[in-house]
Design an enzyme around this catalytic site. Structure first.
Site, PDB file in Angstrom:
ATOM      1  N   LYS A 163     -36.429  -1.925  21.490  1.00 27.48           N
ATOM      2  CA  LYS A 163     -36.623  -1.405  22.849  1.00 27.48           C
ATOM      3  C   LYS A 163     -37.493  -2.350  23.697  1.00 27.48           C
ATOM      4  O   LYS A 163     -37.354  -2.414  24.918  1.00 27.48           O
ATOM      5  CB  LYS A 163     -37.220   0.004  22.793  1.00 27.48           C
TER       6      LYS A 163
ATOM      7  N   TYR B  25     -37.241   0.004  15.605  1.00 23.12           N
ATOM      8  CA  TYR B  25     -36.775   0.644  16.852  1.00 23.12           C
ATOM      9  C   TYR B  25     -37.595   0.139  18.045  1.00 23.12           C
ATOM     10  O   TYR B  25     -37.028  -0.264  19.072  1.00 23.12           O
ATOM     11  CB  TYR B  25     -36.916   2.165  16.716  1.00 23.12           C
TER      12      TYR B  25
HETATM   13  N1  LIG Z   1     -34.312  11.163  22.805  1.00 20.77           N
HETATM   14  C1  LIG Z   1     -35.414  10.499  23.032  1.00 20.77           C
HETATM   15  O1  LIG Z   1     -36.512  11.051  22.962  1.00 20.77           O
HETATM   16  C2  LIG Z   1     -35.368   9.037  23.435  1.00 20.77           C
HETATM   17  C3  LIG Z   1     -36.579   8.442  23.801  1.00 20.77           C
HETATM   18  C4  LIG Z   1     -36.577   7.115  24.207  1.00 20.77           C
HETATM   19  C5  LIG Z   1     -35.394   6.401  24.287  1.00 20.77           C
HETATM   20  N2  LIG Z   1     -34.228   7.010  23.917  1.00 20.77           N
HETATM   21  C6  LIG Z   1     -33.015   6.191  24.038  1.00 20.77           C
HETATM   22  O2  LIG Z   1     -32.144   6.802  24.988  1.00 20.77           O
HETATM   23  C7  LIG Z   1     -30.779   6.537  24.641  1.00 20.77           C
HETATM   24  C8  LIG Z   1     -30.020   7.854  24.546  1.00 20.77           C
HETATM   25  O3  LIG Z   1     -30.614   8.628  23.512  1.00 20.77           O
HETATM   26  P1  LIG Z   1     -30.256  10.155  23.194  1.00 20.77           P
HETATM   27  O4  LIG Z   1     -31.529  10.810  22.860  1.00 20.77           O
HETATM   28  O5  LIG Z   1     -29.368  10.715  24.228  1.00 20.77           O
HETATM   29  O6  LIG Z   1     -29.462   9.921  21.809  1.00 20.77           O
HETATM   30  P2  LIG Z   1     -28.239  10.685  21.138  1.00 20.77           P
HETATM   31  O7  LIG Z   1     -28.236  10.290  19.699  1.00 20.77           O
HETATM   32  O8  LIG Z   1     -28.279  12.144  21.440  1.00 20.77           O
HETATM   33  O9  LIG Z   1     -26.978  10.019  21.877  1.00 20.77           O
HETATM   34  C9  LIG Z   1     -26.706   8.644  21.707  1.00 20.77           C
HETATM   35  C10 LIG Z   1     -25.214   8.430  21.777  1.00 20.77           C
HETATM   36  O10 LIG Z   1     -24.969   7.023  21.547  1.00 20.77           O
HETATM   37  C11 LIG Z   1     -23.838   6.913  20.707  1.00 20.77           C
HETATM   38  N3  LIG Z   1     -23.842   5.651  19.961  1.00 20.77           N
HETATM   39  C12 LIG Z   1     -24.609   5.321  18.885  1.00 20.77           C
HETATM   40  N4  LIG Z   1     -24.261   4.118  18.421  1.00 20.77           N
HETATM   41  C13 LIG Z   1     -23.255   3.661  19.214  1.00 20.77           C
HETATM   42  C14 LIG Z   1     -22.470   2.485  19.210  1.00 20.77           C
HETATM   43  N5  LIG Z   1     -22.661   1.527  18.291  1.00 20.77           N
HETATM   44  N6  LIG Z   1     -21.523   2.343  20.160  1.00 20.77           N
HETATM   45  C15 LIG Z   1     -21.301   3.314  21.091  1.00 20.77           C
HETATM   46  N7  LIG Z   1     -22.021   4.464  21.122  1.00 20.77           N
HETATM   47  C16 LIG Z   1     -22.978   4.634  20.195  1.00 20.77           C
HETATM   48  C17 LIG Z   1     -23.960   8.109  19.759  1.00 20.77           C
HETATM   49  O11 LIG Z   1     -22.724   8.400  19.112  1.00 20.77           O
HETATM   50  C18 LIG Z   1     -24.443   9.202  20.687  1.00 20.77           C
HETATM   51  O12 LIG Z   1     -23.377   9.940  21.250  1.00 20.77           O
HETATM   52  C19 LIG Z   1     -30.829   5.754  23.327  1.00 20.77           C
HETATM   53  O13 LIG Z   1     -30.738   4.372  23.596  1.00 20.77           O
HETATM   54  C20 LIG Z   1     -32.196   6.089  22.777  1.00 20.77           C
HETATM   55  O14 LIG Z   1     -32.691   5.106  21.900  1.00 20.77           O
HETATM   56  C21 LIG Z   1     -34.189   8.301  23.479  1.00 20.77           C
END
Ligand SMILES: NC(=O)c1ccc[n+]([C@@H]2O[C@H](COP(=O)([O-])OP(=O)(O)OC[C@H]3O[C@@H](n4cnc5c(N)ncnc54)[C@H](O)[C@@H]3O)[C@@H](O)[C@H]2O)c1
Length: 256
Positions: free
Chosen positions: A160, A156
């Site tokens: 990133k 992961y």
């Molecule tokens: N939550 C955290 O603490 C955190 C921290 C750092 C970075 N992020 C990043 O932020 C972004 C949003 O994360 P989140 O926490 O809202 O996650 P989440 O899992 O709640 O939402 C992510 C969404 O992306 C969709 N998705 C996954 N694979 C996909 C694909 N192949 N095509 C289209 N859609 C797809 C999922 O169905 C989901 O609805 C992500 O890139 C995640 O890696 C999250």
């Protein structure tokens, strides 16, 4: 071409993508949201909430790892809403595994969505925005772990870090077209991504994820609107001078 600006937000069915889509609608922007098959009910609900704010909205089902789906999503957005001015390449997946248990399939899966998926979104957004000739804003989802590696999250973290490199290179290439390219690097954000059925046993939302990544239990989480607010700044005319940045929002856990 539409006179109001139009955004496409991937992963828009829930979590940060949902919060960003709704925040953009509050800024007067028409919004298309894109997510995978199986998320139709959530997508339809977010579209309703955008429309309730008086903006046009559209939901699209597809996979950011598939080139034809991303190109199709940009084309559908332009056909329905009139243009593409803001791309938020937010969709991503996570994985908690030590390196010695990480398979080639694990690596390829996470990189196909988190790195290739973001590249395809940047690419097709850039092609459309250059064609339109009125600038644009491209925003990607990196992570705090795209600045500093986290235990049991090697695949992961690497995906990133890739988003950071892509953000910098693309910003240089698109500067001449008045398109800015930035990414957000969230810390611990309380979205469905970090929810686990056993969370209540260990201290609430995110507690199992914290243990899996060997993060301190006292690490604080935030709601996704802290990220949506940053995106609301990045799309403002005054943000034209910021590009190539990957911006940490993590409550002060890591300073770069
Ligand atoms: N939550 C955290 O603490 C955190 C921290 C750092 C970075 N992020 C990043 O932020 C972004 C949003 O994360 P989140 O926490 O809202 O996650 P989440 O899992 O709640 O939402 C992510 C969404 O992306 C969709 N998705 C996954 N694979 C996909 C694909 N192949 N095509 C289209 N859609 C797809 C999922 O169905 C989901 O609805 C992500 O890139 C995640 O890696 C999250």
């Amino acid at each position: 071409m539409s006179t109001s600006r139009v955004a496409l937000v991937t992963g828009g069915a829930q979590g940060m993508g949902e919060a960003i889509a709704l925040r953009l609608a509050s800024e007067g922007i028409d919004v298309a949201i894109f997510d995978i098959k199986g998320k139709e009910t959530q997508l339809a609900s977010v579209v309703k909430q955008i429309e309730a704010k008086g903006r046009k909205a559209l939901w699209i089902v597809g996979d950011v790892a598939k080139e034809e789906d991303v190109k199709g999503a940009v084309d559908k957005t332009v056909a329905s809403l009139g243009s593409l001015d803001i791309m938020v390449a937010n969709a991503g997946i996570t994985m908690f595994k030590p390196l010695i248990e990480t398979s080639v399939e694990d690596w390829e899966k996470i990189h196909s969505i988190n790195a290739l998926g973001v590249m395809l979104c940047f690419k097709y957004a850039a092609i459309q925005m250059i064609k339109q000739g009125r600038g644009g804003r491209i925003i990607g989802a990196s992570s705090g772990s795209g600045k500093q590696g986290i235990q049991n999250m090697g695949a992961y973290s690497a995906s990133k870090f890739a988003v950071r490199g892509l953000t910098q290179s693309t910003a240089l290439e698109l500067r001449q077209h008045k398109i800015t390219v930035n990414s957000y690097a969230p810390g611990f954000i309380l979205t469905p991504m970090l929810a686990h059925p056993d969370d209540d046993k260990y201290g609430g939302h995110g507690s199992v994820a914290k243990m899996a990544a060997k993060m301190p239990p006292e690490l604080e989480g935030a709601k996704p609107d802290v990220i949506a607010e940053l995106v609301a700044y990045l799309i403002k005319p005054q943000a034209y001078f910021m590009t190539g940045q990957t911006l940490i929002i993590d409550g002060g856990t890591f300073f770069d």
